[in-house]
Design a protein around this motif. Structure first.
Motif, PDB file in Angstrom:
ATOM      1  N   TRP A 171    -104.514  20.901  31.692  1.00 50.39           N
ATOM      2  CA  TRP A 171    -104.666  22.227  32.297  1.00 50.39           C
ATOM      3  C   TRP A 171    -104.488  23.335  31.257  1.00 50.39           C
ATOM      4  CZ3 TRP A 171    -106.797  24.822  35.885  1.00 50.39           C
ATOM      5  CH2 TRP A 171    -106.380  26.126  36.176  1.00 50.39           C
ATOM      6  N   GLU A 172    -103.620  23.101  30.260  1.00 51.49           N
ATOM      7  CA  GLU A 172    -103.359  24.139  29.259  1.00 51.49           C
ATOM      8  C   GLU A 172    -104.594  24.468  28.422  1.00 51.49           C
ATOM      9  OE1 GLU A 172    -101.254  20.877  28.623  1.00 51.49           O
ATOM     10  OE2 GLU A 172    -100.965  21.583  30.674  1.00 51.49           O
ATOM     11  N   GLN A 173    -105.593  23.608  28.473  1.00 49.89           N
ATOM     12  CA  GLN A 173    -106.805  23.842  27.688  1.00 49.89           C
ATOM     13  C   GLN A 173    -107.716  24.875  28.357  1.00 49.89           C
ATOM     14  OE1 GLN A 173    -108.625  20.164  26.453  1.00 49.89           O
ATOM     15  NE2 GLN A 173    -110.380  21.149  25.480  1.00 49.89           N
ATOM     16  N   ALA A 174    -107.446  25.201  29.616  1.00 53.66           N
ATOM     17  CA  ALA A 174    -108.326  26.092  30.381  1.00 53.66           C
ATOM     18  C   ALA A 174    -107.844  27.536  30.344  1.00 53.66           C
ATOM     19  CB  ALA A 174    -108.419  25.618  31.826  1.00 53.66           C
ATOM     20  N   ILE A 175    -108.800  28.455  30.278  1.00 56.77           N
ATOM     21  CA  ILE A 175    -108.566  29.889  30.454  1.00 56.77           C
ATOM     22  C   ILE A 175    -109.298  30.289  31.728  1.00 56.77           C
ATOM     23  CG2 ILE A 175    -108.960  32.204  29.526  1.00 56.77           C
ATOM     24  CD1 ILE A 175    -108.949  30.955  26.723  1.00 56.77           C
ATOM     25  N   ASP A 176    -108.565  30.729  32.745  1.00 55.63           N
ATOM     26  CA  ASP A 176    -109.164  31.015  34.041  1.00 55.63           C
ATOM     27  C   ASP A 176    -109.509  32.498  34.146  1.00 55.63           C
ATOM     28  OD1 ASP A 176    -110.001  31.146  36.647  1.00 55.63           O
ATOM     29  OD2 ASP A 176    -108.249  30.158  37.501  1.00 55.63           O
ATOM     30  N   THR A 177    -110.809  32.823  34.094  1.00 58.03           N
ATOM     31  CA  THR A 177    -111.226  34.222  34.169  1.00 58.03           C
ATOM     32  C   THR A 177    -110.992  34.820  35.554  1.00 58.03           C
ATOM     33  OG1 THR A 177    -113.491  33.435  34.554  1.00 58.03           O
ATOM     34  CG2 THR A 177    -112.916  34.104  32.305  1.00 58.03           C
ATOM     35  N   LEU A 178    -110.956  33.971  36.588  1.00 54.77           N
ATOM     36  CA  LEU A 178    -110.643  34.479  37.920  1.00 54.77           C
ATOM     37  C   LEU A 178    -109.213  35.014  37.950  1.00 54.77           C
ATOM     38  CD1 LEU A 178    -111.399  34.886  40.899  1.00 54.77           C
ATOM     39  CD2 LEU A 178    -110.640  32.533  41.332  1.00 54.77           C
ATOM     40  N   GLU A 179    -108.306  34.277  37.351  1.00 56.75           N
ATOM     41  CA  GLU A 179    -106.910  34.708  37.289  1.00 56.75           C
ATOM     42  C   GLU A 179    -106.771  35.986  36.464  1.00 56.75           C
ATOM     43  OE1 GLU A 179    -102.629  33.016  35.596  1.00 56.75           O
ATOM     44  OE2 GLU A 179    -104.288  31.635  35.992  1.00 56.75           O
ATOM     45  N   ILE A 180    -107.493  36.060  35.343  1.00 56.65           N
ATOM     46  CA  ILE A 180    -107.447  37.262  34.508  1.00 56.65           C
ATOM     47  C   ILE A 180    -107.952  38.468  35.291  1.00 56.65           C
ATOM     48  CG2 ILE A 180    -108.361  38.375  32.439  1.00 56.65           C
ATOM     49  CD1 ILE A 180    -108.573  35.592  31.173  1.00 56.65           C
ATOM     50  N   ALA A 181    -109.084  38.287  36.006  1.00 53.84           N
ATOM     51  CA  ALA A 181    -109.668  39.395  36.766  1.00 53.84           C
ATOM     52  C   ALA A 181    -108.736  39.877  37.872  1.00 53.84           C
ATOM     53  CB  ALA A 181    -111.012  38.964  37.347  1.00 53.84           C
ATOM     54  N   ARG A 182    -108.078  38.951  38.551  1.00 54.41           N
ATOM     55  CA  ARG A 182    -107.170  39.333  39.636  1.00 54.41           C
ATOM     56  C   ARG A 182    -105.955  40.088  39.114  1.00 54.41           C
ATOM     57  NH1 ARG A 182    -107.582  33.722  43.212  1.00 54.41           N
ATOM     58  NH2 ARG A 182    -109.389  34.373  44.466  1.00 54.41           N
ATOM     59  N   LYS A 183    -105.505  39.751  37.908  1.00 48.68           N
ATOM     60  CA  LYS A 183    -104.385  40.479  37.319  1.00 48.68           C
ATOM     61  C   LYS A 183    -104.814  41.866  36.848  1.00 48.68           C
ATOM     62  CE  LYS A 183    -101.662  36.484  35.802  1.00 48.68           C
ATOM     63  NZ  LYS A 183    -101.146  35.713  34.634  1.00 48.68           N
TER      64      LYS A 183
ATOM     65  N   ILE B 288    -113.299  29.274  32.099  1.00 49.08           N
ATOM     66  CA  ILE B 288    -113.899  28.862  33.373  1.00 49.08           C
ATOM     67  C   ILE B 288    -113.508  29.859  34.460  1.00 49.08           C
ATOM     68  CG2 ILE B 288    -114.148  26.976  35.036  1.00 49.08           C
ATOM     69  CD1 ILE B 288    -113.000  25.076  32.919  1.00 49.08           C
ATOM     70  N   HIS B 289    -114.448  30.190  35.330  1.00 49.74           N
ATOM     71  CA  HIS B 289    -114.142  31.057  36.469  1.00 49.74           C
ATOM     72  C   HIS B 289    -113.713  30.174  37.639  1.00 49.74           C
ATOM     73  CE1 HIS B 289    -114.156  35.104  37.988  1.00 49.74           C
ATOM     74  NE2 HIS B 289    -114.723  34.703  39.114  1.00 49.74           N
ATOM     75  N   ASN B 290    -112.472  30.344  38.074  1.00 46.83           N
ATOM     76  CA  ASN B 290    -111.835  29.457  39.056  1.00 46.83           C
ATOM     77  C   ASN B 290    -111.699  28.067  38.439  1.00 46.83           C
ATOM     78  OD1 ASN B 290    -110.621  28.489  41.346  1.00 46.83           O
ATOM     79  ND2 ASN B 290    -112.504  28.334  42.538  1.00 46.83           N
ATOM     80  N   ALA B 291    -110.915  28.018  37.366  1.00 47.68           N
ATOM     81  CA  ALA B 291    -110.808  26.803  36.553  1.00 47.68           C
ATOM     82  C   ALA B 291    -110.307  25.606  37.341  1.00 47.68           C
ATOM     83  CB  ALA B 291    -109.893  27.072  35.356  1.00 47.68           C
ATOM     84  N   ALA B 292    -109.437  25.830  38.335  1.00 45.30           N
ATOM     85  CA  ALA B 292    -108.881  24.702  39.088  1.00 45.30           C
ATOM     86  C   ALA B 292    -109.982  23.861  39.723  1.00 45.30           C
ATOM     87  CB  ALA B 292    -107.918  25.219  40.165  1.00 45.30           C
ATOM     88  N   PHE B 293    -111.040  24.511  40.189  1.00 43.68           N
ATOM     89  CA  PHE B 293    -112.133  23.793  40.851  1.00 43.68           C
ATOM     90  C   PHE B 293    -112.869  22.897  39.852  1.00 43.68           C
ATOM     91  CE2 PHE B 293    -116.550  23.354  42.136  1.00 43.68           C
ATOM     92  CZ  PHE B 293    -116.440  22.972  43.468  1.00 43.68           C
ATOM     93  N   ASP B 294    -113.292  23.457  38.721  1.00 40.90           N
ATOM     94  CA  ASP B 294    -114.089  22.694  37.753  1.00 40.90           C
ATOM     95  C   ASP B 294    -113.257  21.606  37.085  1.00 40.90           C
ATOM     96  OD1 ASP B 294    -116.823  24.482  37.225  1.00 40.90           O
ATOM     97  OD2 ASP B 294    -115.105  25.664  37.870  1.00 40.90           O
ATOM     98  N   ILE B 295    -112.009  21.929  36.720  1.00 41.91           N
ATOM     99  CA  ILE B 295    -111.152  20.935  36.085  1.00 41.91           C
ATOM    100  C   ILE B 295    -110.885  19.770  37.036  1.00 41.91           C
ATOM    101  CG2 ILE B 295    -108.849  20.513  35.156  1.00 41.91           C
ATOM    102  CD1 ILE B 295    -110.617  22.040  33.241  1.00 41.91           C
ATOM    103  N   LYS B 296    -110.714  20.072  38.329  1.00 45.89           N
ATOM    104  CA  LYS B 296    -110.496  19.022  39.330  1.00 45.89           C
ATOM    105  C   LYS B 296    -111.658  18.033  39.342  1.00 45.89           C
ATOM    106  CE  LYS B 296    -111.238  20.230  43.578  1.00 45.89           C
ATOM    107  NZ  LYS B 296    -111.069  20.857  44.914  1.00 45.89           N
ATOM    108  N   PHE B 297    -112.881  18.548  39.344  1.00 46.77           N
ATOM    109  CA  PHE B 297    -114.050  17.672  39.369  1.00 46.77           C
ATOM    110  C   PHE B 297    -114.232  16.940  38.049  1.00 46.77           C
ATOM    111  CE2 PHE B 297    -115.406  19.591  43.321  1.00 46.77           C
ATOM    112  CZ  PHE B 297    -116.178  18.595  43.908  1.00 46.77           C
TER     113      PHE B 297
END
Length: 228
Positions: A112-124, A88-97
């Motif tokens: 939360w451990e089930q999510a891979i956040d591509t936004l976090e990967i891109a920023r790193k 998910i891109h910006n996983a916190a937003f989608d998981i929250k909803f």
């Protein structure tokens, strides 16, 4: 390894203030290759669509009025994702909803451990650079010209391409799992090389073969090379 690339569209930014999910789109990957299986569902948010959300998604009250409510599709959504990792891109937003909607139904929430956040990967990977989905499409030369409005399934398909670039290339398995015919296999099956149409020419010279045979003869009857 099964992964689900996921995106949601919502009426706003916070489920605690009454915002709801209006669309879910998901694409299945197996071994980092798309299988062709998708999940797509429009959802009646049970509230009026704010004008600013309509401008982003193009989904209006009249279109969503006859769509199922989340309570009618929540279990089917959980059945589709199973225990797969969720990209998910910006996983916190989608998981929250998603967890808000699932919680209102009394269904298990997504850890939360089930999510891979591509936004976090891109920023790193690219610190200080724009990391929006559109910016990453430009970086990786991925065609997103059809993305005039935010749509969950289209965004999931685009994100799948971005994700594969972020982790090291659009075809990390060199396409072996998606080959068919002539020794290839269907997606998800193990790939095995086809037999050669003719044997390779020997690379060992007669002199080298004779030297090897002489060497082996001196090793005794228990030599590994003498066993069938």
């Amino acid at each position: 390894m099964r992964e689900i690339v996921l995106d949601t569209e919502t009426t706003g930014f916070d489920p605690e203030t009454g915002d709801r999910i209006v669309e879910i789109g998901a694409v299945e990957l197996m071994g980092h290759m798309a299988t062709g299986k998708t999940y797509h569902q429009y959802i009646n948010p049970e509230r009026a669509m704010p004008e600013e959300a309509f401008q982003v998604h193009g989904l209006g009250d009249e279109f969503l009025r006859d769509k199922p409510k989340f309570a009618e599709v929540g279990q089917a959504f959980l059945d589709f994702i199973g225990d797969a990792k969720l990209v998910i891109h910006n996983a916190a937003f989608d998981i929250k909803f998603l967890n808000a909607e699932l919680g209102w139904m009394g269904l298990p929430k997504i850890p939360w451990e089930q999510a891979i956040d591509t936004l976090e990967i891109a920023r790193k990977r690219f610190p200080g650079s724009p990391a929006s989905l559109d910016a990453l499409c430009r970086r990786f030369a991925i065609d997103n010209s059809s993305r005039t409005l935010h749509g969950a399934l289209l965004d999931s398909e685009i994100l799948a391409e971005v994700y594969l670039e972020l982790i090291g290339g659009r075809q990390p398995d060199f396409g072996l799992q998606s080959m068919s015919g002539a020794g290839g296999t269907e997606a998800g099956e193990a790939w095995t090389p086809p037999p050669r149409p003719s044997p390779l020419e020997p690379r060992l010279s007669e002199k080298e073969a004779a030297a090897h045979a002489e060497f082996v003869s001196k090793l005794g009857d228990s030599a590994l090379w003498l066993k069938s």
